[in-house]
Design a protein around this motif. Structure first.
Motif, short mmCIF file in Angstrom:
data_model
loop_
_atom_site.label_atom_id
_atom_site.label_comp_id
_atom_site.label_asym_id
_atom_site.label_seq_id
_atom_site.Cartn_x
_atom_site.Cartn_y
_atom_site.Cartn_z
N ASN A 164 0.86 -1.19 0.00
CA ASN A 164 0.00 0.00 0.00
C ASN A 164 0.89 1.23 0.00
O ASN A 164 1.48 1.58 1.01
CB ASN A 164 -0.92 0.01 1.22
N ILE A 165 0.97 1.86 -1.15
CA ILE A 165 1.81 3.05 -1.31
C ILE A 165 0.97 4.29 -1.01
O ILE A 165 -0.14 4.43 -1.53
CB ILE A 165 2.38 3.12 -2.74
N VAL A 166 1.48 5.16 -0.16
CA VAL A 166 0.74 6.38 0.16
C VAL A 166 0.64 7.23 -1.11
O VAL A 166 1.67 7.57 -1.70
CB VAL A 166 1.42 7.16 1.29
N PRO A 167 -0.57 7.54 -1.57
CA PRO A 167 -0.74 8.17 -2.88
C PRO A 167 -0.30 9.63 -2.91
O PRO A 167 -0.88 10.49 -2.25
CB PRO A 167 -2.24 8.05 -3.15
N ASN A 208 5.49 13.25 -3.27
CA ASN A 208 5.89 12.64 -4.53
C ASN A 208 5.50 11.17 -4.52
O ASN A 208 5.19 10.59 -3.47
CB ASN A 208 7.39 12.79 -4.75
N TYR A 209 5.53 10.54 -5.68
CA TYR A 209 5.24 9.11 -5.76
C TYR A 209 6.29 8.32 -4.97
O TYR A 209 7.49 8.60 -5.04
CB TYR A 209 5.22 8.64 -7.21
N TYR A 210 5.81 7.35 -4.21
CA TYR A 210 6.66 6.41 -3.47
C TYR A 210 7.42 7.04 -2.31
O TYR A 210 8.42 6.48 -1.84
CB TYR A 210 7.66 5.71 -4.40
N GLU A 211 6.98 8.20 -1.81
CA GLU A 211 7.64 8.76 -0.62
C GLU A 211 7.42 7.88 0.60
O GLU A 211 8.31 7.73 1.44
CB GLU A 211 7.15 10.18 -0.35
N PHE A 212 6.20 7.33 0.73
CA PHE A 212 5.88 6.46 1.86
C PHE A 212 5.32 5.15 1.33
O PHE A 212 4.52 5.13 0.39
CB PHE A 212 4.85 7.11 2.79
N VAL A 213 5.74 4.05 1.98
CA VAL A 213 5.26 2.71 1.63
C VAL A 213 4.80 2.04 2.92
O VAL A 213 5.49 2.10 3.95
CB VAL A 213 6.36 1.87 0.96
N THR A 214 3.61 1.40 2.89
CA THR A 214 3.06 0.78 4.10
C THR A 214 2.51 -0.60 3.80
O THR A 214 2.24 -0.96 2.65
CB THR A 214 1.91 1.64 4.68
N GLN A 253 9.25 -5.42 9.16
CA GLN A 253 10.65 -5.66 8.85
C GLN A 253 10.81 -6.69 7.74
O GLN A 253 11.72 -6.62 6.91
CB GLN A 253 11.40 -6.13 10.10
N GLY A 254 9.89 -7.65 7.70
CA GLY A 254 9.94 -8.66 6.64
C GLY A 254 9.79 -8.07 5.26
O GLY A 254 10.47 -8.46 4.31
N ASN A 255 8.89 -7.12 5.11
CA ASN A 255 8.71 -6.46 3.82
C ASN A 255 9.89 -5.53 3.49
O ASN A 255 10.25 -5.37 2.32
CB ASN A 255 7.40 -5.66 3.82
N ILE A 256 10.47 -4.92 4.52
CA ILE A 256 11.66 -4.09 4.29
C ILE A 256 12.82 -4.95 3.80
O ILE A 256 13.53 -4.58 2.85
CB ILE A 256 12.05 -3.34 5.59
N ASP A 257 13.00 -6.14 4.42
CA ASP A 257 14.10 -7.02 4.04
C ASP A 257 13.94 -7.56 2.62
O ASP A 257 14.94 -7.86 1.96
CB ASP A 257 14.19 -8.20 5.02
N MET A 258 12.70 -7.69 2.14
CA MET A 258 12.48 -8.21 0.79
C MET A 258 12.80 -7.18 -0.28
O MET A 258 13.10 -7.52 -1.43
CB MET A 258 11.01 -8.65 0.64
N ASN A 259 12.83 -5.93 0.09
CA ASN A 259 12.98 -4.86 -0.89
C ASN A 259 14.38 -4.81 -1.49
O ASN A 259 15.37 -4.74 -0.77
CB ASN A 259 12.66 -3.51 -0.23
N ALA A 260 14.44 -4.85 -2.83
CA ALA A 260 15.71 -4.66 -3.55
C ALA A 260 15.55 -3.60 -4.63
O ALA A 260 16.36 -3.51 -5.55
CB ALA A 260 16.15 -5.99 -4.18
N SER A 261 14.49 -2.80 -4.51
CA SER A 261 14.23 -1.78 -5.52
C SER A 261 15.03 -0.53 -5.22
O SER A 261 15.79 -0.47 -4.25
CB SER A 261 12.73 -1.43 -5.53
N SER A 262 14.85 0.46 -6.05
CA SER A 262 15.54 1.74 -5.84
C SER A 262 14.79 2.61 -4.85
O SER A 262 15.21 3.73 -4.56
CB SER A 262 15.66 2.48 -7.18
N ILE A 263 13.70 2.11 -4.29
CA ILE A 263 12.89 2.86 -3.34
C ILE A 263 13.32 2.55 -1.91
O ILE A 263 13.47 1.38 -1.53
CB ILE A 263 11.38 2.53 -3.51
N ASN A 264 13.53 3.59 -1.13
CA ASN A 264 13.85 3.42 0.29
C ASN A 264 12.54 3.39 1.07
O ASN A 264 11.83 4.39 1.18
CB ASN A 264 14.73 4.58 0.76
N TYR A 265 12.20 2.21 1.62
CA TYR A 265 10.93 2.07 2.32
C TYR A 265 10.90 2.96 3.57
O TYR A 265 11.81 2.93 4.40
CB TYR A 265 10.70 0.62 2.74
N ARG A 266 9.81 3.70 3.68
CA ARG A 266 9.60 4.49 4.89
C ARG A 266 8.09 4.64 5.09
O ARG A 266 7.37 4.93 4.14
CB ARG A 266 10.25 5.87 4.77
#
Length: 829
Positions: free
Chosen positions: A699-702, A718-724, A767-780
């Motif tokens: 769920n990406i904050v729109p 901006n797009y992808y500033e927050f990810v939940t 934390q599990g979803n943070i660990d899976m991330n390998a994209s250019s987006i920094n999860y916050r």
């Protein structure tokens, strides 16, 4: 010889015909040549009268003959004017101050709130308003005849001679004159409806059953039908506020009326065998949603016998120059007054200037054959979901002659024939089709039963596709089509790639609105711009297609989406839906990626997500009103409560699907009309994802990087500033409707409307979803509750709104936008 005799007879009868009418118009001023607004004007020894407008102008007409006109206003001497002719136009009337008047104190045009007999009567009306009429009975039923009409007004010889009407001159044979305004008009549309109405005051239930419906053409145009339906809005003069065209006007019988109206006890007389008082009322201030007029009230029951209401010309409402309401009540017994006739008229125009041309919208309702205390079982009032009886719309002339409570005028009868002829004129068809195309965003090709469009989606732009060209359309046989196919093709001039979408749906059961649908889309999309995404397989976010955007617009995704589902509505406005979908997500360019780790050692990654899902949802929309009985329906307005609950199950292994997870989402919204204080719109969204999934399924904050307002997005993100993976979002907006600006003398002339709002979001990411991330987006995630607030100015040039938005926190984030400006175009009343 026969023709000559008929002509002579007609010539001799003309004076008698014209003498049966009295018409008067003019302007009222004082001895200083200042306009006297809201003066009472009536024929002596009658209840036929009007209240002059803000500029002292008036028009009064009666079918009877009168010889004396009376003009009165508090603070001035009453003036009686002899009428030497049956038609007296453009009278100049001068009122002299009444220096001996002491009963009512006058100051700056306002009546006193003390020692005012009109207010004493008004308070007694409040005490009895729930003890009059239909409220006195446990159950009630009656027959209702309703007629809605549209007329072109202010028709003069210059207008008739325009080239626009060349070849259509025959339409002017149906011209008439309004008894309310004195303007000439040409009927262009008539709709009639006969219905039986049933009500139960104990259980607060109401049912209306149509027996016959007839109109003079354009019955296949959804936009005209929706506009007509808007005139059907119910209102009660005893309520504090009367809703007209989405605006809350203060009723002259409101408990708050003392603060916004001046009241004057003007007269008393018998109406039938009932002694009644006449009270004139007019606004205390300019720019508010108020009326001016008068009403007659019975001296013992304090029930309204007759009321006339005209909206203030400086009221903050668009496209409507005048609004008139007249209601009449009859006595059933010594204590019960029932509404028997209700006439509503509005003058739609681009300008509120007196000479501007426009269109009258008129509704006349007549009520007869009342019956009381006849109880029906509860299931009798259960409203059917999608009832459609074609025979109601094909009643013969004998039916209408027997059921009409009021015969149509010669001109109204002529409209049916005139419009049938008019629709065969090629020039008219061209003008009608052009208007329908602009309003509907589709161009209808009659030969192929095909709608080309949406037209406004033909051009778009983003950083990946460059200029985007799109062409598409849908099948269209009529407003009640049982099935529909849609499709489009698009091409990007920068990426040189073709995209497409196709979908179809069919109505399998009319009574429960069981609909089966399916579709496929291969396109480029800006995902993450909506928390509760649409099920429309052809849907494309404005963020992907806007011509103008701010910031980086390269985070686009290639999507291949296929859906198959059905929806059912077993009870009216309660809908259940189940959908199976399969999608693949890949980055649209090398400038962005959706990579995620596919092994526990976090060494291998994938940039493609393949996912099968099954979704089930419940949607409840009480009091929602729609038009159409086919596979597609249109809302008449959006002021209803919407409650939406969705459950999604990710199916790992189905069609090579990658992930198993569960997702729960909730949405609720309800615009709240707060009377004279405007409209408050709260929107609440919440959701949680159970399981570990990559970026494309979170769920990406729109955010909103376009220059335009997009509902439920955050203007400063901006797009992808927050990810939940769990979130709660709240949007609060209040539109004052011009209430504050109307207090400022210079600004109120622009009829601007002030809007304030705040939006916030709380979210978390595991934390599990943070660990899976390998994209250019920094999860916050916005664990400290991100918020922003804004101030908007609406109704700029009647079509534009401008919002100024400030970021409340998280100001230290990279590329954080502390301030944003967003605009939007819309047509509102």
């Amino acid at each position: 010889m026969k023709i000559k005799i008929q002509f002579i007879v007609l010539f001799l009868l003309l004076p008698l015909i014209s003498w049966a009418q009295t018409k008067v118009s003019g302007k009222i001023t004082d001895t200083n040549n200042e306009e006297v607004p809201y003066a009472s004007v009536y024929f002596k020894n009658s209840t036929d009268g009007v209240v002059a407008n803000e500029y002292g102008k008036f028009y009064l007409e009666s079918d009877k003959s009168y010889s004396i006109l009376v003009v009165s206003f508090v603070g001035y001497k009453t003036l009686e004017i002899p009428l030497t002719k049956n038609v007296n136009y453009d009278l100049s009337i001068v009122l002299e101050p009444d220096n001996l008047l002491s009963e009512v104190k006058i100051f700056t045009g306002k009546t006193s709130k003390k020692n005012n007999p009109a207010l004493d009567i008004l308070k007694k009306i409040w005490e009895r308003k729930r003890k009059n009429g239909l409220h006195m009975f446990a159950q009630y039923e009656f027959d209702k005849y309703e007629k809605v009409e549209f007329d072109l007004n202010s028709i003069d010889s210059t207008y008739q001679n325009k080239k626009l009407f060349k070849g259509m001159e025959f339409i002017f044979q149906q011209m008439d004159t309004s008894k309310i305004t004195g303007k000439t008009y040409l009927p262009i549309f008539v709709n009639e409806n006969i219905a039986q109405v049933y009500g139960d005051n104990k259980n607060k239930r109401k049912k209306e059953k149509s027996l016959g419906n007839k109109n003079s053409g354009f019955d296949t145009n959804q936009h005209i039908i929706a506009f007509v339906k808007d005139l059907y809005a119910d209102y009660n003069i005893y309520d504090n506020y009367i809703k007209i065209f989405d605006k809350d006007f203060v009723s002259p019988l409101s408990r708050t009326g003392i603060n916004v109206y001046n009241y004057v006890l003007a007269d008393s007389a018998f109406i039938g065998d009932k002694w009644c008082y006449n009270i004139v009322y007019y606004p205390r201030r300019k720019g508010e949603l108020t009326f001016k007029g008068d009403f007659w009230v019975n001296d013992s029951t304090f029930a309204i016998k007759k009321i006339a209401m005209e909206a203030s010309k400086d009221a903050n409402i668009n496209w409507v120059k005048d609004i008139y309401i007249e209601q009449e009540f009859d006595v059933v017994n010594d204590s019960v007054f029932l509404l028997t006739r209700d006439h509503f008229m509005s003058d739609f125009a681009l300008s509120k200037k007196e000479q501007s041309k426009g269109v009258y919208g008129k509704r006349t309702s007549i009520y007869k054959n009342h019956k009381f205390d006849i109880k029906h079982p509860e299931q009798f009032y259960t409203e059917k979901v999608n009832q459609f009886d074609e025979s109601i719309y094909t009643r013969d002339d004998d039916f209408w002659q027997s059921y009409r409570f009021e015969p149509l005028s010669k001109d109204e009868l002529g409209v049916y024939k005139m419009l049938d002829t008019l629709k065969t004129v090629p020039k008219f068809r061209m003008l009608f089709d052009l208007t329908s195309t602009i309003l509907g965003n589709y161009y209808y090709i009659d030969k192929y039963n095909f709608d080309y469009g949406p037209l406004f989606s033909t051009f778009g732009y983003n950083d990946i596709e460059g200029i985007r060209l799109r062409a598409g359309g849908r099948t269209y046989f009529g407003p009640n089509d049982k099935w529909r196919l849609e499709g489009y093709g698009a091409y990007g001039l920068k990426d040189n790639q073709f995209k497409y979408g196709i979908s179809g749906k069919i109505l399998l059961d009319n009574d429960t609105r069981l609909i089966l649908y399916a579709g496929n889309r291969r396109d480029i999309e800006q995902i993450g711009v909506s928390l509760t995404e649409s099920k429309d397989v052809l849907g494309r976010s404005f963020a992907s297609s806007s011509l103008f955007a701010s910031g980086d617009n390269t985070k686009l995704t290639k999507i291949n989406l296929s859906t198959l589902g059905f929806e059912i509505e077993p009870l009216k406005n309660l809908k259940f839906e189940t959908t199976f979908s399969y999608r693949t997500l890949r980055p649209a360019s090398d400038l962005f990626n959706l990579n995620y780790y596919i092994d526990e050692t976090r060494t291998e990654t994938s940039n493609e997500t393949k996912q099968s899902e099954i979704m089930a949802s419940i949607e409840y929309t009480p009091k929602r009103k729609t038009i159409g009985y086919g596979v597609d329906r249109k809302d008449i307005d959006n002021k209803y409560l919407r409650v939406y609950l969705r459950y999604t199950q990710g199916l790992k292994g189905v069609f090579d699907s990658n992930f198993k997870y569960e997702k729960l989402q909730f949405y609720v919204s309800k615009p709240l009309l707060l009377g004279g204080f405007g409209t408050l719109t709260p929107i609440l969204e919440a959701g949680k994802t159970y399981g570990y999934v990559p970026l494309g399924l979170l769920n990406i904050v729109p955010g909103n990087q376009s220059w335009f307002n997009i509902q439920n997005t955050f203007a400063n993100l901006n797009y992808y500033e927050f990810v939940t993976d769990q979130y709660v979002s709240m949007h609060l907006e209040h539109n004052f409707g011009g209430r504050l600006f109307s207090r400022i003398p210079w600004i109120r002339d622009f009829n601007l409307r002030e809007i304030v709002g705040v939006r916030g979001m709380y979210g978390k990411i595991s934390q599990g979803n943070i660990d899976m991330n390998a994209s250019s987006i920094n999860y916050r995630a916005p664990e400290d509750i991100y918020y922003e607030y804004y101030f908007g100015i609406g109704n700029i040039f009647k079509i534009f709104r401008l919002d100024f938005s400030w970021r409340g926190n998280y100001l230290d984030m990279p590329d954080a936008r502390k301030f944003a400006v967003r605009g939007s175009f819309a047509i509102y009343f």
